[in-house]
Design a protein around this motif. Structure first.
Motif, short mmCIF file in Angstrom:
data_model
loop_
_atom_site.label_atom_id
_atom_site.label_comp_id
_atom_site.label_asym_id
_atom_site.label_seq_id
_atom_site.Cartn_x
_atom_site.Cartn_y
_atom_site.Cartn_z
N ASN A 174 3.03 9.20 4.89
CA ASN A 174 2.00 8.30 5.40
C ASN A 174 1.01 9.10 6.23
O ASN A 174 1.10 9.18 7.45
N HIS B 167 -2.90 8.88 -0.29
CA HIS B 167 -2.24 7.65 -0.72
C HIS B 167 -0.78 7.96 -1.03
O HIS B 167 -0.48 8.71 -1.96
N PRO B 168 0.14 7.38 -0.29
CA PRO B 168 1.55 7.65 -0.55
C PRO B 168 2.02 7.00 -1.85
O PRO B 168 1.66 5.87 -2.15
N THR C 114 0.81 -1.22 0.00
CA THR C 114 0.00 0.00 0.00
C THR C 114 0.83 1.26 0.00
O THR C 114 0.28 2.36 -0.11
N ARG D 196 2.33 2.37 2.51
CA ARG D 196 2.32 2.98 3.84
C ARG D 196 3.42 2.35 4.70
O ARG D 196 3.47 1.13 4.87
#
Length: 766
Positions: free
Chosen positions: A713, A718-719, A704, A706
């Protein structure tokens, strides 16, 4: 970056994959999720005909004049690249009617004219002919007067006119030698014999003598009185005037192809070169290629073209073009000439005069005259495609390639046609020029090969071809109908009717005469592709969803956004920026958006839909809708919506190899247990890794982006990060498959991977 390979895994290069779908192999940034498509417009007026795949042609005249043209077999439609439709006059013209528009309609654009060739049509000549009203008579030329001569004209050895000139003893006798006087005297004699004739200054035309034999004598070795019955050996045998419209043949010195014809024009008072009477002069324009013409009022029109007439010679000195009474199989431009292919012949128009396929004068060949050549081969070689390439014209039959070449300026005198190679060729696919190569296809049993045709570096006159699908022989189905190239991005795309939702993608790279990349993969779409074309690095696609046709754009650029306020480049197809309109349940704080209604799908489909808000929040849904719980009322908010597409790659089986002088070779007799896989990624926000080992359940690992402590984060963000991700494998190399997928709007870019494992030798040599 090497794409897929269908070789045995042990023979593959380390960077080659088992499977690659919706990936883009870049030489600089790794293997990325392919760019998304942006909806330009729903083309609700686009007309489709059942069981007819339309022919789509892209016009790229300049930055302001860019259009898609659709030929559906019954009608022509024109749309610009914003989706606006333009009026087409004569849109249902009989010439464009066909049951197979994709196969039978060939097009090429030059300025405001798009030439259209229907390969089903047989070209014809009209019955128009040059008529000679004086063909049944005889012209008598009184060339000069001589003293003491008897001028006599006989018909079937019977004298019908007689006149004698004085001996010249009297100085006044000179006036009786005037040819006008002699002509009048012979005319008077003809009248006395009841012979119909027309009298000129120095000639007499005898009428109604179709079969009779006319002779003349002058007592001066027949130098003063000439009988002309349709032909002479030289122009000086003609009178300065003649009956208006009188046609005469000038017989050449060698053979028939140097004969020519003159016609007297009374108004201009000169002899003009003309065509032989009884020879057809006019090409039937209704059977010839037509043109789609852009008018000054921003409308288009299907027009018959005005083809130049045959104005001189006959079938020997100025023959009918070889495409007449045959079908034209391709149309092209080459060195400022319009060209046709028909049967085994290639025909080029006069230089700079696209509508003229006859020589200007039968008296001799000049450099601008048309060119009509036939191929020479030991077997029948019906030509199907012509591709201008460098300074040559490459011609393709089903089993051979020919070159039309000329040193310097292309003329009828120095042009020659020679066979250079003998590779099989799929005649239904037009070869595509891309940079320094030509790509063409060849059918095998069930699949298609793509060959790269090139000039050998040491000698540009020597041509060769290599099979760029040799490592994927069973990949492209046998129904390819179009190849599209882009030299900006080093791309070749292939379309097939076997699966209209796919684009086969060949990504290549050359550096210093060496090929560094040869990557095959395919892009999968939710709609059927009707046609596509490149404008610079933007790919415009006509996509059909049920009965709705959409114009979409796919920009092959990275590290950018398609819209100004995108939080990041959203990887979803048919993407658009809309104002949300849905239903909101205040009691449940639930917002529902009807995706089926918005995308106008006529049936229930298994699409996954996305809504992405300006703040970066992503919501997804299936079952033709997106339902968002625990959210504020989103009605009236701006958002991006689109359809998910899945990025999928499957790694090849991992083997241990060692380097030798000939390259890398696999090691023998070992057992390898893979422990971990480390993926190097760049600018990635989401992906899944699926590990399947024999006898074990499928394991699915989700990335993801994260990471605890990472400054990107943050909640509702959304990183998109770069780094390395370690995935446990715990399986033998030959019994474990590793697949990477991403169907989210978040980007994925793989740079490479390493692995860790335990190797055990099964035995060793003593």
């Amino acid at each position: 970056m090497a794409g897929i390979s269908q070789q045995p895994p042990i023979l593959r290069h380390a960077e080659q994959l088992e499977e690659q779908i919706n990936g883009y192999s870049t030489e600089a940034d790794g293997l990325q999720k392919r760019p998304p498509t942006v909806l330009m417009k729903k083309l609700k007026s686009f007309q489709l005909v059942q069981d007819k795949q339309p022919k789509i042609h892209l016009i790229n005249r300049d930055e302001k004049e860019q259009y898609f043209v659709s030929f559906n077999g019954e009608r022509v439609q024109v749309f610009d690249l914003k989706g606006n439709e333009y009026t087409v006059k004569n849109a249902t013209h009989p010439y464009i009617q066909t049951n197979k528009p994709l196969e039978n309609i060939h097009t090429i654009t030059q300025a405001d004219y798009t030439f259209i060739c229907n390969t089903e049509k047989v070209t014809r000549m009209k019955e128009d002919m040059e008529s000679n009203a004086y063909a049944d008579g005889v012209l008598i030329f009184i060339k000069e007067g001589q003293y003491g001569r008897l001028y006599s004209i006989k018909l079937n050895n019977e004298e019908i006119a007689l006149h004698s000139t004085p001996t010249g003893k009297d100085p006044d006798d000179t006036k009786w030698l005037d040819t006008i006087y002699i002509t009048n005297a012979l005319s008077t004699s003809l009248n006395s014999h009841g012979r119909k004739h027309i009298k000129g200054a120095h000639w007499i035309y005898l009428q109604d003598i179709k079969e009779g034999k006319v002779t003349a004598s002058d007592g001066f070795n027949n130098q003063a009185l000439k009988v002309i019955r349709g032909e002479v050996t030289k122009v000086t045998d003609l009178p300065s005037t003649a009956p208006d419209g009188y046609i005469v043949k000038i017989r050449g010195d060698a053979n028939k192809d140097d004969d020519y014809y003159l016609k007297y024009d009374e108004k201009a008072n000169i002899w003009k070169e003309t065509v032989k009477d009884g020879v057809k002069t006019t090409i039937d324009a209704s059977t010839m290629p037509h043109a789609l013409v852009r008018n000054s009022d921003n409308t288009f029109e299907i027009k018959e073209l005005e083809w130049d007439k045959r104005l001189s010679g006959d079938e020997d000195s100025n023959p009918t073009p070889s495409f007449i009474d045959n079908k034209i199989t391709d149309i092209f431009f080459f060195r400022n000439r319009l060209g046709f292919i028909s049967g085994e012949n290639v025909c080029l128009s006069c230089s700079g005069d696209y509508y003229n396929f006859f020589v200007d004068s039968a008296t001799g060949i000049i450099d601008t005259d048309p060119i009509d050549l036939g191929v020479s081969s030991t077997r029948v070689s019906t030509l199907h495609s012509a591709v201008p390439f460098n300074q040559d014209l490459v011609l393709f039959s089903d089993s051979a390639q020919f070159i039309l070449h000329a040193e310097g300026v292309l003329t009828p005198k120095n042009a020659y046609l020679a066979q250079v190679t003998a590779f099989s060729n799929d005649t239904s696919v037009r070869p595509e020029v891309s940079g320094r190569n030509i790509y063409f296809t060849s059918k095998r049993a069930e699949y298609t090969s793509v060959k790269e045709y090139y000039a050998v570096a040491s000698d540009s006159s020597i041509k060769d071809a290599s099979d760029v699908t040799s490592h994927v022989p069973n990949y492209i189905a046998n129904t390819v109908y179009d190849l599209i190239s882009n030299t900006n991005e080093n791309l070749l795309l292939a379309l097939s009717t076997a699966d209209k939702t796919k684009i086969y993608v060949y990504k290549y790279l050359y550096a210093q005469e060496h090929k560094l990349q040869a990557s095959w993969s395919h892009w999968q779409f939710k709609g059927e592709i009707l046609g596509l074309g490149f404008i610079n690095s933007s790919l415009y696609i006509l996509m059909k969803y049920d009965n709705l046709v959409c114009l979409e754009r796919l920009d092959i650029t990275f590290n950018t956004e398609d819209f100004d306020k995108e939080p990041y480049r959203l990887m979803m197809d048919r993407k658009e920026n809309i104002t949300l309109q849905g239903t909101y349940d205040e009691s449940l704080s639930t917002f529902t958006w009807n995706a089926k209604e918005h995308f106008e799908t006529q049936r229930d489909v298994d699409f996954k839909y996305f809504i992405v808000l300006y703040d970066g929040r992503v919501f997804e849904g299936t079952d033709n809708k997106v339902t968002i719980p625990f959210v504020e009322n989103l009605n009236g908010q701006k958002a991006y919506v689109g359809i998910a597409y899945n990025y999928k790659i499957k790694l090849s089986t991992i083997y241990i190899k060692h380097r030798e002088q000939e390259g890398t070779q696999p090691m023998d007799n070992y057992r390898l247990i893979l422990q971990y896989l480390k993926l190097q990624y760049s600018s990635t926000g989401n992906m899944f890794v699926l590990v399947q080992s024999t006898g074990k359940p499928l394991r699915k690992y989700h990335f993801t982006g994260r990471k605890v402590g990472n400054e990107v984060n943050r909640i509702n963000v959304h990183p998109i990060i770069t780094g390395e991700w370690q995935i446990p494998i715990h399986g033998t190399n030959t019994d474990t498959s590793i697949t990477i997928e991403n169907d989210s709007p978040l980007p994925s870019t793989l740079i490479g991977y390493t692995w860790m494992g335990n190797m055990t030798n099964r035995f060793r040599t003593i």
